[in-house]
Design a protein around this motif. Structure first.
Motif: not given
Length: 423
Positions: A165-166, A171-173, A207-212, A376-377
């Protein structure tokens, strides 16, 4: 060059010259008395040589407890050399020779190994980093600029799902790199295999969602056979980085990991203060990092400027640049990525980058990201903006005026005093 050379800072109640003679004898052909088998021919072939001595001072008291005493304690630097034929290119035997019984000699009231030069045979006989900076970027799908990273905190106590969860928050950040704390390996509350499964599920979905593709350094530190099993688990889940506490597993353990690893090896120097904290005994980082690189570490922790520990900024500068310098005068350079960490915020990126003159480093910030007032973002964005300012030679305060995330970080985190004697 067919000889290994090592330079020591020593202090002695019997004088530096005599102490150097004892040191050279103890660490090659000699012992406390001349042996019948220790012929002149054998000594010529295998005895360590004193190459240089420089006296630097005297003291009326010993720096370390010593069974031998004297009216004065002379201090100086001595350079000793050994024939490569004595032990070949074995790293464990090299350590036993350069940093073995000599630390216990009664003739020495201080001894610190401060420099080491190796023949090119070491560079060619050992694999060195498998991936280094470019390989790290390749695992991250070509990431450019410094790698912005952070550490899972609390260090221990989170279970696999809580850790994941953390990681999702991070990664969202927009984080580039995340690492386990050195205290978290395979405990009952957060088993390694379960943690890998939960965390990589988040990383792969991101990675699948953003390519990162975010790199996560999972702590595989354990017995050698268990480290190999940990690598198998990581590979099965698409892992890209294995973290290991290098002093805990030793050079042989690190090399065993390198021999089996299909991914980057993140070298953590947990326990480094044992070797580094005292000016009177120990080993300098520029010496030890050569051995860790030869054994296969791709990333090496070097502490951070204005850190929370005891090392000075000049020591950090020397450590960071040493990791990006060739390990021997010729042969493969075996360059690794320095990892800055410990109390790092937007203020330290510019001087950290300036030391190296490039972006081939990992910059780990915990509170410097998670304590940003806007989350965090914004903390990650602010660090990227600080790196952009550094790359373009723009003062961070000036750049912050046009970048709100950086401005908030500048306003939140106190500017540390960085004290560098070197330019």
């Amino acid at each position: 060059m067919n000889r290994i050379t090592a330079t020591y800072d020593i202090e002695s109640p019997v004088g530096v010259q005599r102490a150097a003679e004892v040191l050279a004898g103890e660490q090659s052909t000699g012992t406390f008395t001349r042996l019948a088998a220790e012929t002149d021919a054998l000594r010529e072939r295998s005895a360590a040589r004193i190459e240089n001595i420089e006296i630097t001072g005297t003291s009326s008291t010993p720096s370390l407890p010593s069974r031998k005493t004297g009216e004065t304690y002379e201090r100086g630097t001595v350079t000793i050399s050994w024939s490569l034929d004595n032990f070949g290119t074995s790293l464990p035997t090299l350590m036993s020779t350069l940093a073995g019984n000599l630390f216990e000699l009664a003739e020495l009231s201080a001894i610190r190994l401060v420099d080491m030069q190796l023949p090119s045979a070491f560079a060619t006989d050992h694999p060195g980093p498998q991936f280094g900076a470019q390989g790290t970027r390749d695992f991250m799908d070509g990431h450019q600029g410094p790698v912005i990273g952070t550490i899972i905190k609390p260090s221990v106590g989170l279970n696999p799902s809580e850790t994941a969860a953390l990681v999702q928050t991070l990664v969202d950040a927009g984080i580039d790199f995340i690492k386990d704390d050195e205290l978290q390996a395979n405990g009952a509350h957060c088993p390694f295999a379960e943690r890998v499964q939960e965390v990589t599920r988040v990383l792969n979905a991101h990675a699948d969602k953003t390519g990162k593709r975010v790199m996560y350094a999972f702590n595989v530190t354990d017995e050698i056979d268990q480290m190999w099993r940990n690598l198998d688990v990581l590979e099965a889940h698409g892992g890209t980085c294995a973290m290991v506490c290098m002093s805990s597993v030793g050079l042989t353990g690190l090399r065993a990991l390198r021999n089996r690893s299909p991914m980057t090896i993140h070298g953590h120097r947990a326990g480094w203060g044992i070797y580094s904290r005292s000016p009177d005994i120990g080993i300098s980082f520029p010496v030890m990092q050569k051995l860790w690189r030869l054994a296969g570490a791709d990333h090496l922790h070097v502490n951070g400027l204005a850190n929370k520990f005891t090392e000075t900024d000049d020591v950090i500068a020397q450590s960071a640049t040493s990791v990006q310098s060739p390990v021997c005068d010729s042969g493969p350079a075996h360059l690794a990525m320095p990892v800055y960490s410990s109390g790092q915020t937007v203020w330290q990126i510019d001087p950290a980058r300036s030391l190296l003159g490039n972006d081939d480093f990992i910059f780990c910030a915990g509170g410097g990201i998670l304590s940003h007032p806007d989350g965090a973002g914004a903390g990650v964005i602010a660090l990227r903006q600080a790196a952009d300012a550094a790359r373009n030679g723009i003062d961070i305060k000036e750049f912050a005026r046009q970048h709100p995330e950086l401005q908030a970080a500048v306003d939140t985190f106190s500017q540390p005093k960085i004290k560098l004697k070197r330019p």
